[in-house]
Write a protein that holds these residues in place. Structure first.
Motif, PDB file in Angstrom:
ATOM      1  N   ARG B 146     134.979 -39.434 -25.629  1.00  0.00           N
ATOM      2  CA  ARG B 146     135.867 -38.353 -25.183  1.00  0.00           C
ATOM      3  C   ARG B 146     135.245 -37.639 -23.968  1.00  0.00           C
ATOM      4  NH1 ARG B 146     134.757 -33.001 -27.634  1.00  0.00           N
ATOM      5  NH2 ARG B 146     132.829 -33.191 -28.819  1.00  0.00           N
ATOM      6  N   ARG B 147     136.080 -36.930 -23.212  1.00  0.00           N
ATOM      7  CA  ARG B 147     135.581 -36.273 -21.995  1.00  0.00           C
ATOM      8  C   ARG B 147     135.301 -34.799 -22.249  1.00  0.00           C
ATOM      9  NH1 ARG B 147     141.220 -37.387 -20.529  1.00  0.00           N
ATOM     10  NH2 ARG B 147     142.374 -35.416 -20.483  1.00  0.00           N
ATOM     11  N   VAL B 148     134.239 -34.319 -21.608  1.00  0.00           N
ATOM     12  CA  VAL B 148     133.889 -32.898 -21.691  1.00  0.00           C
ATOM     13  C   VAL B 148     133.639 -32.377 -20.272  1.00  0.00           C
ATOM     14  CG1 VAL B 148     132.961 -32.933 -24.032  1.00  0.00           C
ATOM     15  CG2 VAL B 148     131.462 -33.498 -22.104  1.00  0.00           C
ATOM     16  N   SER B 149     133.800 -31.070 -20.110  1.00  0.00           N
ATOM     17  CA  SER B 149     133.741 -30.485 -18.767  1.00  0.00           C
ATOM     18  C   SER B 149     132.822 -29.270 -18.722  1.00  0.00           C
ATOM     19  CB  SER B 149     135.141 -30.029 -18.340  1.00  0.00           C
ATOM     20  OG  SER B 149     136.013 -31.123 -18.301  1.00  0.00           O
ATOM     21  N   PRO B 150     132.289 -28.954 -17.534  1.00  0.00           N
ATOM     22  CA  PRO B 150     131.480 -27.735 -17.386  1.00  0.00           C
ATOM     23  C   PRO B 150     132.279 -26.510 -17.841  1.00  0.00           C
ATOM     24  CG  PRO B 150     131.276 -29.092 -15.420  1.00  0.00           C
ATOM     25  CD  PRO B 150     132.324 -29.731 -16.275  1.00  0.00           C
ATOM     26  N   GLY B 151     131.614 -25.606 -18.542  1.00  0.00           N
ATOM     27  CA  GLY B 151     132.288 -24.420 -19.053  1.00  0.00           C
ATOM     28  C   GLY B 151     132.778 -24.606 -20.469  1.00  0.00           C
ATOM     29  N   ALA B 207     141.243 -31.942 -32.404  1.00  0.00           N
ATOM     30  CA  ALA B 207     140.525 -32.036 -33.671  1.00  0.00           C
ATOM     31  C   ALA B 207     139.011 -32.037 -33.480  1.00  0.00           C
ATOM     32  CB  ALA B 207     140.969 -33.285 -34.413  1.00  0.00           C
ATOM     33  N   GLU B 208     138.557 -32.608 -32.352  1.00  0.00           N
ATOM     34  CA  GLU B 208     137.114 -32.716 -32.142  1.00  0.00           C
ATOM     35  C   GLU B 208     136.495 -31.432 -31.604  1.00  0.00           C
ATOM     36  OE1 GLU B 208     136.777 -35.950 -29.448  1.00  0.00           O
ATOM     37  OE2 GLU B 208     137.420 -37.431 -30.919  1.00  0.00           O
ATOM     38  N   CYS B 209     137.353 -30.486 -31.248  1.00  0.00           N
ATOM     39  CA  CYS B 209     136.863 -29.295 -30.550  1.00  0.00           C
ATOM     40  C   CYS B 209     136.386 -28.251 -31.553  1.00  0.00           C
ATOM     41  CB  CYS B 209     137.974 -28.734 -29.686  1.00  0.00           C
ATOM     42  SG  CYS B 209     137.471 -27.280 -28.759  1.00  0.00           S
ATOM     43  N   ASP B 210     135.274 -27.584 -31.182  1.00  0.00           N
ATOM     44  CA  ASP B 210     134.702 -26.562 -32.055  1.00  0.00           C
ATOM     45  C   ASP B 210     135.431 -25.218 -31.945  1.00  0.00           C
ATOM     46  OD1 ASP B 210     132.822 -28.445 -32.715  1.00  0.00           O
ATOM     47  OD2 ASP B 210     131.438 -27.791 -31.133  1.00  0.00           O
ATOM     48  N   LYS B 211     136.194 -25.055 -30.876  1.00  0.00           N
ATOM     49  CA  LYS B 211     136.824 -23.743 -30.642  1.00  0.00           C
ATOM     50  C   LYS B 211     138.102 -23.630 -31.480  1.00  0.00           C
ATOM     51  CE  LYS B 211     138.262 -20.653 -26.897  1.00  0.00           C
ATOM     52  NZ  LYS B 211     137.768 -19.430 -27.544  1.00  0.00           N
ATOM     53  N   TYR B 216     145.660 -22.459 -27.627  1.00  0.00           N
ATOM     54  CA  TYR B 216     146.394 -23.677 -27.274  1.00  0.00           C
ATOM     55  C   TYR B 216     146.203 -24.786 -28.316  1.00  0.00           C
ATOM     56  CZ  TYR B 216     146.712 -21.397 -22.773  1.00  0.00           C
ATOM     57  OH  TYR B 216     146.962 -20.495 -21.777  1.00  0.00           O
ATOM     58  N   ARG B 217     145.421 -24.496 -29.374  1.00  0.00           N
ATOM     59  CA  ARG B 217     145.066 -25.536 -30.327  1.00  0.00           C
ATOM     60  C   ARG B 217     146.306 -26.180 -30.944  1.00  0.00           C
ATOM     61  NH1 ARG B 217     140.069 -26.661 -32.670  1.00  0.00           N
ATOM     62  NH2 ARG B 217     140.233 -27.968 -34.518  1.00  0.00           N
ATOM     63  N   GLN B 218     146.263 -27.495 -31.012  1.00  0.00           N
ATOM     64  CA  GLN B 218     147.435 -28.202 -31.536  1.00  0.00           C
ATOM     65  C   GLN B 218     147.346 -28.388 -33.046  1.00  0.00           C
ATOM     66  OE1 GLN B 218     146.975 -31.524 -28.891  1.00  0.00           O
ATOM     67  NE2 GLN B 218     148.931 -31.080 -27.927  1.00  0.00           N
TER      68      GLN B 218
END
Lengths: 798, 218
Positions: B146-151, B207-211, B216-218
């Motif tokens: 999966r892709r992750v970004s700065p910030g 689903a993989e996100c800790d936030k 905006y969470r689906q």
């Protein structure tokens, strides 16, 4: 031979790629190539030398990113000194016998200019100026501005080169696959701007191989009167066994490039992926005969994207941004309501204007500052070229300087004083001037007299090095009610000047009917006559249906409207009677609708229309109190209860704004703003303003006197305005965590200078805790929350 | 080596536009507004990506690739045991920002929808780019993590500077970085993906996100 002389008489061969060669020699990903001038001078010198040996007349110093945004002053000077030295050493070491020159290479800063980015135009000019000064100091022969992909930054670089040296300047842009710059400029627009500013050669580099750049370079050849340059890539890169390879080889590269040289390109070389082999192959194929550079006679102005050409197809110049006789615009200028002014511009664009006149002359305002501001903001939202309209040369220069393109200048005339003020500005910044046929002795009452003044203006311009193609003559429409021969005289002069002097023409058409009833009727007929006599452009109100009817009919009858499609579209809009709809989109008529309902449903045109109806027999303040505000409250409550979404709330607010405009037009200025002053801004470093604009719109609807300072605003400015208005409320917005410190600093300064002010903060990164920690009075979770808080504060003041 | 790619417009995802505009679950009343905004946006959008593949070196907690050295746990978790990373920057272009700016003044309701359209477009562009990269990787039996970004997560925002230096974004795709580390054009993404030979179980994006408190969470 100096380079300028050499360029006149020869095909100039440039060098090829540098970056790809440095990578092969060990430059690491992300490492600065400019530092290699100091750490690996032998490598750099050897590459330069191999280009000279292969036939290059010009090599670029290895200074693409050498500017004071990337390096401190001491290192920058060292880099440029060594870079020039490396190139000069290479020229001395090369045994090739042809002419050899060193060009100071200047690439983009990597930052985007305001207002779309955060780099100020003048700051960009001074960044480039430093590099230019150092290049001059260490003795380069010419300046090469290259790979620029934004027109505004290109202008900043060229201006810096011109203001800090007398050296020849070559300017080259990098285009995208859609044959435009990344920020939208067409080749014709770039040619107009760069040639107007006095670039010695212009062209294209990087992006693609010569095959894909060919159509773009042909556009340059079509419009440019100066030598055209081409420096393509060796096609597109791919990777093979860890090596970067390009897909156009020297043979094909040189075939296509030499072919374009035969077609008129005068300055050629290579960019990414090309090597000395490419340059050698190119030299071998270039014919001995030097194609001549033919001067072009097109009269062209440009915006940051678009070129507008004056010719047989008449150009409509929208005249609405001019306070003369417009109460609402005067009020907007005095109150700094920029969005109203910009809105006037955009409405004219939707109505068919191709150029926008900008005149902000009012005795009580600082015209140079206001003109500059309006031009700067208008060119950020509209892609139409602007006609800068002022009699103040200081205001004219300031506006031309920050204008992103080649402007139409309104105006010059046959008076010595006028020509002495305007022509030097045209020479420096480029531009096409509207020239009025009047001089020290007034407006001649004969055709010969007006034509004689036109000739005098053409000759004087020529002495400044300005071609007559950059002059558009206005033979001055005067009231026929005062002189029955006025129209004949104007049209007779127009005809002669257009057809015998071979220059373009423009008129402020509606002056002709001054003093007569039903002016539209006369205006439309005069407009038709003027068009038939060779009118190239008309300064007019695009909302005047009669004039627009003449315009579209004329184009059909003259074969200027393919398939009559523009006319048919216009005719349909006339049928539906929405020609003068100010929003550009008509709402369906509904007789049962009330003003409140129109606001609740967010129907803008309906709200405006119903408001006008109500105002016929209701006091303006009653309309606000009993109809608009209750509707806004209804929607506001539903929003707070989660029954209406934000876009719905905003559509209602926008509809209310349309209704308010009608009310404002009928009331003395500022009445209706019955609540306290509210200063609002997006903080320093942050260029996002949608959220701030939403809050502003709602506050205005609720009667607050909002002073909007815009985005990326210095704390000092916010404090100054709060003190000036003794504003009880200040709203600050920040979207990024990186700009919250600027918000904190602003609050700190506000506490010292205006301790009475309550500070409300909001924005994507804000939370209650965050707001508390930086000392705000209130964290507002959304626009309605801000309104409620502001109302509570306002109530305590009563 | 830095490469660039230009994509055709990815398929429109209206549900995503509504999610970004925070009108998820609204009835049909915004259909016309969304249609109108899509129509205007279409003519000014472009879809550009620049990217580079870099080998990973690991030294205890330190992960290095290209000019980047990081101890980010978010990156570590995202890339797993990958031996290489794909670093990319994607943008839908500057003219779209002008459109946004115009409506921010004229009609904030349209600006709001356009804002959402921009977010949906650039995410769809990233999806299209990653799908293409995955297709290209099938030959070597590898795929992207999966892709992750700065910030995001613990990845410092100032890693943007390094990514911009690595990918030469201004020159390759006209993407710039300002002093506040904001990107212009605003509708742009920089991201890092691992390239792995291991099996990856597909999961929904959120689903993989800790936030977990994300609006905006689906």
């Amino acid at each position: 031979m100096n380079f300028r002389e050499f360029l006149k008489q020869n095909i100039v061969i440039l060098d090829g790629g540098m970056g790809t060669l440095l990578q092969e020699r060990g430059l690491q990903p992300g490492e600065s190539p400019e530092r290699w001038n100091i750490s690996h001078p032998d490598v750099i010198t050897a590459i330069h030398q191999s280009y000279y040996d292969s036939g290059s007349n010009v090599v670029n110093t290895n200074t693409f990113g050498a500017n004071c945004l990337h390096f401190d002053e001491i290192e920058l000077e060292e880099i440029i000194r060594e870079a020039v030295d490396n190139a000069k050493k290479a020229a001395a070491l090369s045994t090739a016998t042809h002419e050899k020159y060193v060009a100071l290479d200047i690439g983009p800063t990597g930052r985007l200019l305001k207002p779309m980015g955060d780099l100020d135009f003048e700051e960009a000019v001074s960044v480039f100026a430093k590099t230019v000064q150092l290049g001059v100091k260490y003795g380069v022969d010419l300046i090469m501005i290259e790979t620029m992909n934004d027109s505004y930054e290109t202008k900043a670089a060229l201006l810096a080169a011109k203001e800090n040296s007398d050296l020849p300047v070559l300017v080259s842009n990098a285009y995208s696959e859609n044959e435009k710059l990344m920020t939208g400029a067409s080749p014709a627009a770039m040619v107009a701007m760069l040639e107007g500013m006095g670039a010695d050669a212009i062209g294209v580099n990087c992006s693609f191989g010569p095959d894909k750049l060919a159509p773009i370079v042909r556009e340059y050849l079509r419009f440019a009167s100066v030598p055209v340059m081409l420096k393509p890539n060796a096609g597109l890169p791919h990777s093979e066994n860890g090596r970067t390879l390009y897909d156009v080889f020297p043979d094909v590269f040189s075939d296509i490039t030499a072919g374009l040289v035969a077609d008129g390109v005068r300055v050629a070389g290579g960019c990414c992926g090309t090597t000395p082999d490419y340059i050698k192959a190119l030299c071998d194929k270039i014919a001995v005969s030097v194609p001549s550079v033919t001067p072009k006679h097109d009269t062209i102005i440009s915006s940051y994207t678009t070129a507008v050409r004056f010719g047989n197809d008449p150009v409509l110049i929208g005249e609405r941004i001019n306070p003369t006789g417009k109460k609402r615009l005067k009020e907007a200028l005095r109150n700094n309501e920029l969005d109203y002014i910009l809105g006037e511009g955009l409405k004219q664009q939707s109505a068919g204007a191709k150029v926008l006149d900008v005149n902000v002359g009012l005795p009580e305002i600082d015209e140079p500052a206001m003109l500059t501001k309006v031009v700067y903001e208008l060119q950020a939202v509209s892609d139409l070229p602007l006609q800068i309209d002022t009699s103040d040369p200081v205001a004219m220069e300031k506006a031309l300087r920050i204008y992103n393109g080649k402007a139409l200048i309104n105006s010059v005339n046959g008076k010595q004083e006028s020509m002495e003020a305007i022509f030097p500005l045209m020479k420096k910044y480029g531009g096409v001037a509207v020239a009025l046929t009047l001089d020290e002795s007034g407006i001649p009452d004969t055709v010969e007299g007006r034509v004689a003044i036109a000739k005098k203006i053409i000759d004087t311009a020529a002495a400044y090095g300005i071609d007559k193609k950059d002059l558009i003559f206005d033979t001055l429409a005067m009231a026929v009610s005062a002189d029955k021969n006025a129209a004949k005289l104007t049209l007779g002069s127009l005809h002669k000047i257009r057809h015998e002097l071979g220059v373009h023409t423009s008129l402020g058409v509606s002056n002709i009917s001054f003093g007569l009833p039903q002016r539209d009727i006369v205006n439309a007929a005069f407009f038709a006559l003027a068009l038939e006599n060779g009118l190239s452009a008309a300064i007019m109100n695009p909302f005047f249906a009669e004039m627009m009817k003449t315009y579209y009919s004329f184009r059909v009858l003259k074969g200027l409207d393919d398939n009559c499609s523009d006319y048919i579209a216009f005719a349909e809009s006339v049928q539906n009677n929405v020609t003068v709809s100010k929003t550009g989109a008509a709402d369906k008529a509904d007789d049962t609708l009330s003003l409140s309902n129109a606001v609740i449903k967010g129907l803008k045109d309906q709200a405006a229309r119903l408001c006008v109806e109500l105002l016929k027999n209701t006091e303006p303040l009653t309309v606000v109190r009993d109809h608009i505000i209750p509707a806004l409250d209804t929607v506001g409550r539903e929003y707070e209860q989660g029954r209406v979404y934000l876009p719905g709330l905003l559509m209602s607010a926008e509809a209310a704004k349309y209704a308010f405009e009608e009310i404002k037009a009928r009331m003395s200025s500022d009445s209706g703003k019955d609540k306290c002053a509210f200063v609002i801004a997006t903080v320093k470093g942050d260029i996002h303003d949608i959220g701030k604009n939403i809050v502003k719109l709602l506050l205005e609807n609720y009667g607050f006197a909002v002073s909007d300072l815009g985005k990326d605003v210095d704390p000092e400015l916010i404090v100054e305005e709060t003190v000036r208005l003794h504003a009880p409320l200040v709203g600050l917005s920040a979207l990024m965590t990186t700009t919250v410190p600027a918000m904190e600093e602003t609050i700190k300064q506000l506490r010292i200078s205006s301790p009475w002010a309550k500070v409300v903060v909001g924005g994507a990164v804000m939370t209650k805790e965050y707001a508390d920690s930086i000392g705000a009075d209130k964290y507002a979770k959304d626009a309605m929350d801000t309104v409620r808080y502001a109302e509570a504060v306002n109530d305590t003041l009563q | 080596m830095i490469r660039t790619a230009i994509f055709d417009p990815p398929a429109w995802d209206r549900a995503e536009i509504m999610r970004y505009a925070r009108i998820r679950g609204a009835d049909d009343s915004y259909r016309d507004l969304i249609d109108e905004c899509i129509r205007e946006a279409e003519s000014v959008l472009s879809y550009r990506v620049c990217y580079a593949t870099e080998d990973i070196q690991r030294d205890n907690e330190l992960i290095c690739f290209g000019n980047i050295e990081t101890t980010s746990q978010t990156i570590k978790k995202a890339i797993g045991n990958s031996q290489q990373v794909l670093v990319f920057a994607a943008t839908v272009g500057a003219p779209f920002d002008r459109l946004l700016q115009r409506y921010s003044l004229l009609s904030p309701s349209k600006a709001l929808i356009l804002q959402a359209i921009g977010a949906e477009r650039v995410e769809s562009l990233c999806d299209a780019f990653c799908a293409q990269a995955n297709r290209d990787l099938t030959v070597s039996k590898k795929r992207l993590t999966r892709r992750v970004s700065p910030g995001y997560g613990d990845i410092p925002l100032d890693m943007q500077r390094d990514i911009f230096a690595l990918l030469d974004c201004p020159r390759k795709i006209g993407l710039t970085l300002d002093e506040s580390l904001l990107m212009s054009p605003s509708k742009s993404v920089t991201a890092i993906c691992g390239i792995t030979a291991e099996e990856i179980t597909e999961q929904a994006k959120c689903a993989e996100c800790d936030k977990t408190d994300c609006i905006y969470r689906q």
